[in-house]
Scaffold this active site. Structure first.
Site, PDB file in Angstrom:
ATOM      1  N   ASN A   1     -59.449  40.023  22.861  1.00 32.21           N
ATOM      2  CA  ASN A   1     -58.971  41.388  23.127  1.00 32.21           C
ATOM      3  C   ASN A   1     -59.612  42.465  22.241  1.00 32.21           C
ATOM      4  O   ASN A   1     -59.764  43.603  22.670  1.00 32.21           O
ATOM      5  CB  ASN A   1     -57.439  41.458  23.081  1.00 32.21           C
ATOM      6  CG  ASN A   1     -56.867  40.997  21.766  1.00 32.21           C
ATOM      7  OD1 ASN A   1     -57.503  40.264  21.012  1.00 32.21           O
ATOM      8  ND2 ASN A   1     -55.658  41.421  21.486  1.00 32.21           N
TER       9      ASN A   1
ATOM     10  N   GLU B   1     -52.540  34.524  13.048  1.00 34.61           N
ATOM     11  CA  GLU B   1     -52.238  35.863  13.579  1.00 34.61           C
ATOM     12  C   GLU B   1     -51.972  35.678  15.061  1.00 34.61           C
ATOM     13  O   GLU B   1     -52.905  35.588  15.863  1.00 34.61           O
ATOM     14  CB  GLU B   1     -53.436  36.810  13.367  1.00 34.61           C
ATOM     15  CG  GLU B   1     -53.895  36.978  11.927  1.00 34.61           C
ATOM     16  CD  GLU B   1     -52.964  37.865  11.104  1.00 34.61           C
ATOM     17  OE1 GLU B   1     -52.040  38.454  11.683  1.00 34.61           O
ATOM     18  OE2 GLU B   1     -53.155  37.927   9.882  1.00 34.61           O
TER      19      GLU B   1
ATOM     20  N   CYS C   1     -51.927  42.553  20.548  1.00 33.86           N
ATOM     21  CA  CYS C   1     -50.766  41.822  20.024  1.00 33.86           C
ATOM     22  C   CYS C   1     -49.718  42.804  19.533  1.00 33.86           C
ATOM     23  O   CYS C   1     -48.549  42.464  19.434  1.00 33.86           O
ATOM     24  CB  CYS C   1     -51.210  40.898  18.902  1.00 33.86           C
ATOM     25  SG  CYS C   1     -52.270  41.740  17.725  1.00 33.86           S
TER      26      CYS C   1
HETATM   27  P1  NAD Z   1     -56.013  31.754  22.722  1.00 36.80           P
HETATM   28  O1  NAD Z   1     -54.989  31.166  21.829  1.00 36.80           O
HETATM   29  O2  NAD Z   1     -56.122  31.254  24.097  1.00 36.80           O
HETATM   30  O3  NAD Z   1     -57.479  31.586  22.090  1.00 36.80           O
HETATM   31  C1  NAD Z   1     -57.804  32.093  20.820  1.00 36.80           C
HETATM   32  C2  NAD Z   1     -59.028  31.339  20.304  1.00 36.80           C
HETATM   33  O4  NAD Z   1     -58.685  29.992  20.051  1.00 36.80           O
HETATM   34  C3  NAD Z   1     -60.206  31.309  21.278  1.00 36.80           C
HETATM   35  O5  NAD Z   1     -61.397  31.469  20.556  1.00 36.80           O
HETATM   36  C4  NAD Z   1     -60.114  29.897  21.852  1.00 36.80           C
HETATM   37  O6  NAD Z   1     -61.339  29.388  22.317  1.00 36.80           O
HETATM   38  C5  NAD Z   1     -59.647  29.120  20.643  1.00 36.80           C
HETATM   39  N1  NAD Z   1     -58.993  27.841  20.935  1.00 36.80           N
HETATM   40  C6  NAD Z   1     -58.389  27.439  22.073  1.00 36.80           C
HETATM   41  N2  NAD Z   1     -57.893  26.185  21.923  1.00 36.80           N
HETATM   42  C7  NAD Z   1     -58.183  25.799  20.659  1.00 36.80           C
HETATM   43  C8  NAD Z   1     -57.924  24.621  19.900  1.00 36.80           C
HETATM   44  N3  NAD Z   1     -57.258  23.584  20.403  1.00 36.80           N
HETATM   45  N4  NAD Z   1     -58.357  24.567  18.619  1.00 36.80           N
HETATM   46  C9  NAD Z   1     -59.022  25.623  18.075  1.00 36.80           C
HETATM   47  N5  NAD Z   1     -59.296  26.764  18.748  1.00 36.80           N
HETATM   48  C10 NAD Z   1     -58.872  26.854  20.024  1.00 36.80           C
HETATM   49  O7  NAD Z   1     -55.749  33.324  22.693  1.00 36.80           O
HETATM   50  P2  NAD Z   1     -56.486  34.442  23.570  1.00 36.80           P
HETATM   51  O8  NAD Z   1     -55.974  34.365  24.955  1.00 36.80           O
HETATM   52  O9  NAD Z   1     -57.947  34.417  23.323  1.00 36.80           O
HETATM   53  O10 NAD Z   1     -55.934  35.785  22.869  1.00 36.80           O
HETATM   54  C11 NAD Z   1     -54.731  36.395  23.202  1.00 36.80           C
HETATM   55  C12 NAD Z   1     -53.655  36.068  22.202  1.00 36.80           C
HETATM   56  O11 NAD Z   1     -54.074  36.451  20.892  1.00 36.80           O
HETATM   57  C13 NAD Z   1     -52.385  36.837  22.451  1.00 36.80           C
HETATM   58  O12 NAD Z   1     -51.276  35.986  22.303  1.00 36.80           O
HETATM   59  C14 NAD Z   1     -52.379  37.890  21.353  1.00 36.80           C
HETATM   60  O13 NAD Z   1     -51.111  38.370  21.028  1.00 36.80           O
HETATM   61  C15 NAD Z   1     -53.020  37.158  20.242  1.00 36.80           C
HETATM   62  N6  NAD Z   1     -53.565  38.087  19.257  1.00 36.80           N
HETATM   63  C16 NAD Z   1     -52.950  38.217  18.047  1.00 36.80           C
HETATM   64  C17 NAD Z   1     -53.423  39.126  17.119  1.00 36.80           C
HETATM   65  C18 NAD Z   1     -52.768  39.288  15.773  1.00 36.80           C
HETATM   66  O14 NAD Z   1     -53.363  39.925  14.933  1.00 36.80           O
HETATM   67  N7  NAD Z   1     -51.585  38.762  15.533  1.00 36.80           N
HETATM   68  C19 NAD Z   1     -54.542  39.910  17.428  1.00 36.80           C
HETATM   69  C20 NAD Z   1     -55.143  39.764  18.666  1.00 36.80           C
HETATM   70  C21 NAD Z   1     -54.647  38.843  19.580  1.00 36.80           C
END
Ligand code: NAD
Length: 525
Positions: free
Chosen positions: A148, A244, A278
């Site tokens: 995002n 996060e 988020c």
């Molecule tokens: P996601 O959890 O699907 O993926 C995040 C990352 O993790 C990607 O790079 C993905 O390839 C990787 N990943 C997936 N499976 C994994 C595994 N088993 N082991 C290690 N890495 C793995 O999230 P998304 O859809 O890319 O992002 C959206 C989410 O991120 C939303 O829930 C949002 O709220 C959250 N977010 C949080 C913050 C914060 O600062 N708290 C900021 C931005 C987004």
């Protein structure tokens, strides 16, 4: 095309698409576990020399990268826009600007933020002892990031990790690999020594391989479900993790709020980045006495937004970044409407746009039985509910498994602060929404299922170093009174320590001095 990224088994590539137009933007390799392990080895080999140079020299490289980024602002923002669907102007204001600011801040301030800390150890000081904490880099930091904010989230963490003396291996989202490679290119052009910033493109399996390659710290940003998997995998190696995760940001509008600004804040907080933040406003609670006026303003503001491809200059809201997320939004809205919610505006995919566009949507008559008020929607939807009392507003705001960000709107700042402290979230803003991730100095992170650990500011830097306690006794010629041997004289002194020393009173502790001297003289014999 069902998702933005296609993966070809034969070529082990991932393909990045523009979610606004469906155009292919590029292909990158899907790194194998062995390639990830090699990247970690390269990073580990490069790190000690980097840790050995001064903060000033490290800062020079970061500032050079900053100058390169600044000179490529249009190109970079257009790439982000095309890969995510967001407006170019938003890519600049919400990603490039905060990244440039963080580069400036950490390049210039990490030395003082991580300078050794003297610890006051009270009366021990009288006996020539002193303690300080010094900070040392972790080693190799693994950053796993979402789609995002494909520039801001990883780049700011890279800067903090590098400035604190670490090497970095970044695993960006499979949906936005090209922006990540661009970050790598900028640092390469800034002459960051080889190996210090490795980028491994790929999907979840690549992220899992990064954890298994035994980096020294994982900075994970993403969903709660993946976060739990990451924490579990990291625990096997006892690798510390910062998580996060998601949010369900509540916005509480009190009856004495500046209505016009609160409504504008709600519209931006809910629809910026197509609601895919988020920290987005995902729940709005308005005092019943002002609800009609507030809603009228929100409706006017929402209906005035222009939604089209992000690369057009006058776009307010672009496409969502992927179809899976768009489907979740549709499901949440359908569930709400089925349970009695009223669609005030939006609620249906725009027919005239072929990409992943979901219109800015406002719902009323919502309640906490509905998915839209409980799960993370991560899309352009603003559900609005009314409340009667402050206590009710706080109960509603805290009725969530998430605790990332929240906001309170009132002209009475003391009241705002008071209520802010009662809301369970890592960041609570008064008369503000969404944006504090953009402040380099302030900590960012959640409580409850929004995760743990912090990024940004001094707290964020402390996640990227190990603290070492150095304790010094200048009076090296004297044995300690509690050392061997034990005898009745020692017993009496130890009792005195219990009754006098532990009171913290210097006067009472001084009364022990004759016994201390006697013991020392005795042992000298
Ligand atoms: P996601 O959890 O699907 O993926 C995040 C990352 O993790 C990607 O790079 C993905 O390839 C990787 N990943 C997936 N499976 C994994 C595994 N088993 N082991 C290690 N890495 C793995 O999230 P998304 O859809 O890319 O992002 C959206 C989410 O991120 C939303 O829930 C949002 O709220 C959250 N977010 C949080 C913050 C914060 O600062 N708290 C900021 C931005 C987004």
């Amino acid at each position: 095309m069902s998702t933005q990224v296609l993966q070809s088994e034969q070529t082990r590539e991932i393909v990045s698409y523009d979610p606004g137009t469906g155009a292919e933007l590029g292909r990158v390799p899907l790194a194998s576990p062995e390639e990830v392990a090699q990247a970690v080895r390269r990073a580990r080999a490069a790190q000690p020399a980097w840790a050995g140079i001064s903060f000033k020299e490290k800062g020079r490289v970061i500032l050079k990268a900053r100058a390169i980024m600044l000179s490529q602002i249009e190109e970079l923002a257009t790439l982000i826009s095309r890969e995510t669907g967001k407006p170019v102007s938003e890519a600049i204001s919400m990603e490039v600007v905060p990244t440039l600011d963080a580069m400036h801040y950490f390049a210039n301030h990490t030395a003082s933020l991580l300078k050794p800390q003297k610890i006051d150890i009270g009366q021990y000081g009288l006996m020539g002892r002193s303690s300080r904490i010094v900070y040392k880099p972790m080693g190799v930091v693994g950053i796993i990031s979402p789609w995002n904010f494909p520039l801001g989230t990883p780049a700011e963490e890279i800067v903090m990790a590098l400035m604190s003396g670490n090497a970095v291996v970044l695993k960006p989202s499979e949906l936005t690999p090209l922006t990540a490679l661009k970050i790598g290119e900028i640092f390469r052009r800034a002459a960051l020594p080889e190996g210090l910033l490795e980028i491994v493109t790929g999907d979840g399996s690549t992220g899992a391989a990064l954890i298994d390659a035994r980096v020294d710290k994982i900075m994970f940003t993403g969903s709660v479900s993946t976060g739990k998997r990451v924490a579990e995998a990291a625990a096997k190696h006892l690798t510390p993790v910062v998580l996060e995760l998601g949010g369900k940001g509540p916005m509480v509008v009190l009856e004495d709020a500046n209505l016009e600004n609160a409504a504008r804040g709600a519209v931006w907080g809910a629809f910026a980045n197509s609601g895919q933040a988020c920290a987005s406003v995902e729940r709005c609670y308005v005092h019943e006495s002002i609800a009609p006026q507030f809603l009228a303003r929100v409706l006017a503001g929402t209906q005035a937004l222009r939604q089209q491809v992000g690369t057009k200059e006058d776009t307010d809201v672009g496409a969502m970044t992927n179809e899976r997320q768009l489907r979740i939004v549709e499901e949440h809205v359908a569930d709400a409407v089925e349970r009695g919610a009223k669609l005030v505006t939006g609620g249906k995919r725009a027919g005239n746009l072929s990409g992943f566009f979901y219109p800015p949507t406002v719902l009323t008559n919502v309640d906490h039985r509905m998915t839209i008020m409980r799960d993370e929607t991560f899309g352009p939807v603003l559900p609005v509910m009314t409340f009667k009392t402050e206590d009710e507003a706080i109960l509603l705001a805290n009725d969530s498994v998430f605790g990332l960000t929240a906001s309170v709107w009132t002209k009475d700042i003391a009241r705002g602060r008071r209520l802010a402290e009662r809301i369970e979230a890592g960041t609570v803003m008064v008369n503000e929404v969404l944006y504090t991730h953009g402040i380099a100095q302030t900590p960012w992170g959640g409580i409850k299922e929004s995760g743990y650990g912090r990024t940004h500011g001094r707290m964020g830097l402390l996640e990227l170093v190990t603290s070492r306690h150095i304790h010094v006794n200048r009076m090296s010629f004297l044995p300690d009174v509690w050392w061997f041997r034990y005898d009745p004289e020692a017993s009496s002194l130890f009792q005195g320590l219990a009754t006098h020393f532990t009171t913290g009173s210097i006067v009472r502790t001084a009364r022990l001095l004759p016994r201390v001297v006697r013991r020392l003289l005795q042992r000298g014999k």
